[in-house]
Design a protein around this motif. Structure first.
Motif, PDB file in Angstrom:
ATOM      1  N   ASP A 109      62.744  42.554  22.613  1.00  0.00           N
ATOM      2  CA  ASP A 109      63.796  42.447  22.249  1.00  0.00           C
ATOM      3  C   ASP A 109      64.729  42.896  23.877  1.00  0.00           C
ATOM      4  O   ASP A 109      66.018  42.896  23.273  1.00  0.00           O
ATOM      5  CB  ASP A 109      64.231  43.488  21.631  1.00  0.00           C
ATOM      6  N   LYS A 110      64.180  42.503  24.943  1.00  0.00           N
ATOM      7  CA  LYS A 110      65.416  42.111  25.976  1.00  0.00           C
ATOM      8  C   LYS A 110      65.858  40.955  26.878  1.00  0.00           C
ATOM      9  O   LYS A 110      64.834  39.878  26.197  1.00  0.00           O
ATOM     10  CB  LYS A 110      64.795  43.095  26.805  1.00  0.00           C
TER      11      LYS A 110
ATOM     12  N   ARG B 277      66.599  51.635  18.938  1.00  0.00           N
ATOM     13  CA  ARG B 277      65.656  50.652  19.876  1.00  0.00           C
ATOM     14  C   ARG B 277      65.957  51.565  21.182  1.00  0.00           C
ATOM     15  O   ARG B 277      64.820  51.284  22.119  1.00  0.00           O
ATOM     16  CB  ARG B 277      66.015  49.309  19.981  1.00  0.00           C
ATOM     17  N   MET B 278      67.130  52.067  21.319  1.00  0.00           N
ATOM     18  CA  MET B 278      67.176  53.067  23.160  1.00  0.00           C
ATOM     19  C   MET B 278      67.238  54.505  22.627  1.00  0.00           C
ATOM     20  O   MET B 278      67.974  54.926  21.532  1.00  0.00           O
ATOM     21  CB  MET B 278      68.346  52.411  23.175  1.00  0.00           C
TER      22      MET B 278
ATOM     23  N   LYS C 230      71.228  53.177  18.816  1.00  0.00           N
ATOM     24  CA  LYS C 230      70.904  54.025  19.770  1.00  0.00           C
ATOM     25  C   LYS C 230      70.645  55.751  19.378  1.00  0.00           C
ATOM     26  O   LYS C 230      71.148  55.825  18.780  1.00  0.00           O
ATOM     27  CB  LYS C 230      72.088  54.037  21.678  1.00  0.00           C
TER      28      LYS C 230
ATOM     29  N   PRO D 294      58.672  45.159  21.922  1.00  0.00           N
ATOM     30  CA  PRO D 294      59.386  44.476  21.935  1.00  0.00           C
ATOM     31  C   PRO D 294      60.565  43.689  22.403  1.00  0.00           C
ATOM     32  O   PRO D 294      60.574  43.815  23.392  1.00  0.00           O
ATOM     33  CB  PRO D 294      60.081  45.719  20.557  1.00  0.00           C
TER      34      PRO D 294
ATOM     35  N   ARG E  91      69.067  42.490  22.869  1.00  0.00           N
ATOM     36  CA  ARG E  91      69.900  43.588  22.552  1.00  0.00           C
ATOM     37  C   ARG E  91      69.829  43.989  23.627  1.00  0.00           C
ATOM     38  O   ARG E  91      71.047  44.812  23.616  1.00  0.00           O
ATOM     39  CB  ARG E  91      69.315  44.492  22.049  1.00  0.00           C
ATOM     40  N   MET E  92      68.561  43.489  24.816  1.00  0.00           N
ATOM     41  CA  MET E  92      69.155  44.488  25.883  1.00  0.00           C
ATOM     42  C   MET E  92      69.245  43.210  27.639  1.00  0.00           C
ATOM     43  O   MET E  92      68.504  41.710  27.259  1.00  0.00           O
ATOM     44  CB  MET E  92      68.800  45.182  26.650  1.00  0.00           C
TER      45      MET E  92
ATOM     46  N   LEU F  87      70.731  47.010  31.190  1.00  0.00           N
ATOM     47  CA  LEU F  87      69.833  48.268  32.309  1.00  0.00           C
ATOM     48  C   LEU F  87      70.011  47.538  33.414  1.00  0.00           C
ATOM     49  O   LEU F  87      69.677  46.312  34.040  1.00  0.00           O
ATOM     50  CB  LEU F  87      68.884  47.924  31.253  1.00  0.00           C
TER      51      LEU F  87
ATOM     52  N   LEU G 216      60.235  52.377  22.742  1.00  0.00           N
ATOM     53  CA  LEU G 216      61.923  52.615  22.559  1.00  0.00           C
ATOM     54  C   LEU G 216      61.901  52.314  23.739  1.00  0.00           C
ATOM     55  O   LEU G 216      61.237  52.611  24.970  1.00  0.00           O
ATOM     56  CB  LEU G 216      62.020  54.169  22.357  1.00  0.00           C
ATOM     57  N   THR G 217      63.864  51.646  24.234  1.00  0.00           N
ATOM     58  CA  THR G 217      63.627  51.621  25.753  1.00  0.00           C
ATOM     59  C   THR G 217      64.797  52.990  26.168  1.00  0.00           C
ATOM     60  O   THR G 217      65.616  53.323  25.302  1.00  0.00           O
ATOM     61  CB  THR G 217      65.249  50.769  25.714  1.00  0.00           C
TER      62      THR G 217
ATOM     63  N   PHE H  89      58.847  50.643  33.871  1.00  0.00           N
ATOM     64  CA  PHE H  89      59.888  50.734  33.370  1.00  0.00           C
ATOM     65  C   PHE H  89      58.652  49.305  32.660  1.00  0.00           C
ATOM     66  O   PHE H  89      59.522  48.492  31.697  1.00  0.00           O
ATOM     67  CB  PHE H  89      60.914  49.740  33.671  1.00  0.00           C
TER      68      PHE H  89
ATOM     69  N   LEU I 278      56.966  48.694  29.376  1.00  0.00           N
ATOM     70  CA  LEU I 278      57.772  48.486  28.241  1.00  0.00           C
ATOM     71  C   LEU I 278      57.845  47.106  28.123  1.00  0.00           C
ATOM     72  O   LEU I 278      58.408  46.429  27.080  1.00  0.00           O
ATOM     73  CB  LEU I 278      58.950  48.831  28.060  1.00  0.00           C
TER      74      LEU I 278
END
Lengths: 417, 417
Positions: free
Chosen positions: A305-306, B243-244, B306, A303, A243-244, A284, B281-282, A295, A298
């Protein structure tokens, strides 16, 4: 020269191959039908450079040392990004100062650092009626006592859509206006007058930036840059999983570039698609190696998810060495002694990239051999084309931004009460 | 005074109520067992302020106008955030300059702006062997020709863990050392010597900051700040959906604060939990109203994945007005004429908050009546406690950061080749 690399697996089956072809065709269509016009800027804006360079021989501009840009979002982020990237290579460039936030503390601080007699003021608003920009423009007029009917006209420039209210206002007072093509949205406008006028006035070589942009546009339409298509297909078809996208840029002067990218993706790809679904990737920006200490944990253990994109400058054209000093007891840090900081920051980039890829995070990299004007142009167009392709695959309107209208209406209501 | 508000529904059933109680108990335990020590800093660091103030009467410090901090991540972000927030209220404060990135262009630029005879150098590393910090320390020693055995000792301070290699190095040369308690991690260390020494030397009123922190710690342990528990329970139990968390701060001077928050959350909450799952969490920092023209579209129409937290300063203590000027043709922007920029930026914050909440995005707000030192202390401890509670509910070790070791090993290997 800009190189693009990927560390992730992506099986280009027939389905993906079709998606890529369709996205390519849609972008070609957008270009031919005039839905999006940014592809033409690298060619069309050359004229602006020539014109601004001619203008620069005026006494008012020759005597100035500051260009004040009054604009927000797409009207400031692009020029700011390029100024940040190139500043250290242009010690003689005029200072650029941006009035973008209606934050009273910031306004006061900026006023204190300025001298009207040495400043050129550029007001930029595509619509011509952006509330922040117009409020800032008014306080600038009032604070510096700008006489719109008299001599101060020479130190004023407006940049806006043809026929906008700001355009008409400028015409009424005989203020110089540059227009933004109707089919170039704010976030795609850095190579239009929006970026080119202030940057050329400041003294930057915008022709080379445009050249770099033209190069990748040409190659893309000749299908010689298909890695952009492939990346777009990967991120667009996997957006619910990844998602990111983290843009991890290894140089402090890329900080404003990451902000430009955040706007480009955030406003272009966060949309309700043509079937009515909410879609979109979250961009981001991170700075290496600072954010390795912020950062990175993370990304590595959080997760999956990036996706992560690295930007690396191979040659900073700076040879500061890590001196061959041993601090007693801290010998474990000596392995970098005698190497340049250029080598250290790039080795950190590579090490972090390997560590992240080992976790199964999809990683790719953009490598500039050095920070040249043409590379910057290429980088900008790479991102703009990538955004258009991703939007095509997500089946959205990449170029509008309907989501922010509600807040504007609520704002006006608050003052009407 | 800091107020906390929420616009999201959260049904506190028995299950949630139990989670909150358990999280509270775990944090109390962490505090009592000494697992985390940041709760004690607001009290314990008062001594440091007193000591540094005494030190400040030395000729070397009196004659200095610059404090150079050599440190990265937790060793720079906190002091930088507070300096950014308070700078405009302290026109006499000494300049703080941070050497944090081994970026050769940035190093050169900073060197060019400095005068050794007017600078105090503070090297900060918790472990004492952070590769960026030690490399930067070496180039600072070499560039300024610092004589560690002679007079320059007076302009050097080290801040590190007791017994670390840097601590032993400083002792060997008779350099002044301040220590960081073992149970205070870098990202929780801003109110230890790490932040307090440079900020006090610069001239900031750190006692009031500590007071604000002490106040909310006391009230939290008395269960008078249960909204923190509730927010932690909401974000931790919903992290796979939301998630964010976007921290939307309405003031340019809060930009560095959002970076501090990104480290705090990113390094604390991006973990493999005690059952072996990747969780986390982002955190994202945004600045209002700039990012209303950048990222907002994605929040409003993109996926509801978010939560958004607003920070608003009610009184900027600045009365710059939007002048009562009508720009011909642009009358539609006149509705804010005669109001202050303070009113405009806050109305934008409120309007954006309403617009986002209307989309079903979980929204909350932190409202500072003004930007005072005590409010800053309260804000910092609020975030630290929130992080501990969230980590407790996620069932992770909030205070370690094992994920970044791999990159460090790869880095060392690259230089061994």
């Amino acid at each position: 020269m800009v190189k693009f690399q990927r560390d992730f697996e992506f099986n280009i089956d027939e389905n993906i191959s079709n998606l890529m072809d369709e996205a390519f065709c849609r972008v070609v269509e957008e270009c031919e039908n005039g839905v999006a016009g940014y592809y033409n800027l690298p060619e069309d804006s050359k004229m602006i450079v020539t014109e601004v360079e001619a203008l620069s021989s005026s006494e008012t501009i020759k005597n100035s040392d500051t260009i004040a840009v009054i604009g927000i979002g797409g009207s400031s982020l692009g020029a700011k990004a390029i100024d940040s990237m190139l500043r250290h290579k242009y010690p003689q460039a005029k200072r650029l100062i941006f009035f973008e936030n209606p934050d009273p503390v910031e306004i006061s601080k900026k006023f204190a650092s300025m001298d009207k007699e040495k400043t050129i003021f550029i007001v930029i608003s595509k619509s011509g009626s952006t509330i922040e920009t117009m409020s800032l423009f008014k306080v600038v007029i009032s604070h510096f006592n700008l006489d719109l009917n008299g001599d101060d006209k020479d130190r004023l420039i407006a940049i806006t859509d043809e026929g906008s209210v700001l355009c008409r206002f400028a015409d009424r007072y005989g203020i110089k206006v540059y227009t933004i093509p109707h089919n170039v949205g704010g976030r795609f406008s850095v190579l239009s007058a929006v970026g080119i006028v202030p940057l050329t006035l400041a003294g930057y070589d915008c022709c080379s930036i445009l050249e770099g942009g033209a190069k990748i546009v040409r190659r893309f339409f000749n299908r010689e840059e298909d890695h952009i298509l492939l990346k777009a297909a990967f991120i667009a078809t996997n957006w619910e999983k990844y998602r990111m996208n983290v843009l991890f840029a290894y140089a402090s002067f890329l900080d404003d570039f990451t902000k430009w990218y955040v706007q480009l993706w955030g406003e272009s790809l966060g949309k309700i698609d043509k079937s009515g679904n909410r879609v979109g990737l979250t961009p981001l920006g991170q700075i290496g190696s600072i954010d390795q200490h912020s950062f990175l944990q993370l990304i590595i253990e959080g997760p999956i998810d990036k996706t992560v994109t690295f930007i690396k400058i191979e040659d900073f054209e700076n040879d500061i060495l890590i001196p061959d000093i041993t601090l007693e007891g801290i010998q474990k840090c000596d392995f970098v002694n005698g190497h340049t900081f250029n080598e250290l920051i790039n080795a950190e980039c590579d090490a972090t990239r390997e560590a992240i890829a080992q976790q199964g995070v999809p990683v790719d990299a953009i490598i500039l051999d050095k920070l040249s004007e043409t590379n910057i142009g290429e980088l900008i167009l790479y991102y703009e084309i990538l955004t258009s392709l991703t939007g095509a695959i997500l089946n959205i309107d990449t170029y509008n931004q309907p989501g922010v209208e509600l807040g504007k209406r609520i704002l006006a209501d608050k003052f009407k009460k």
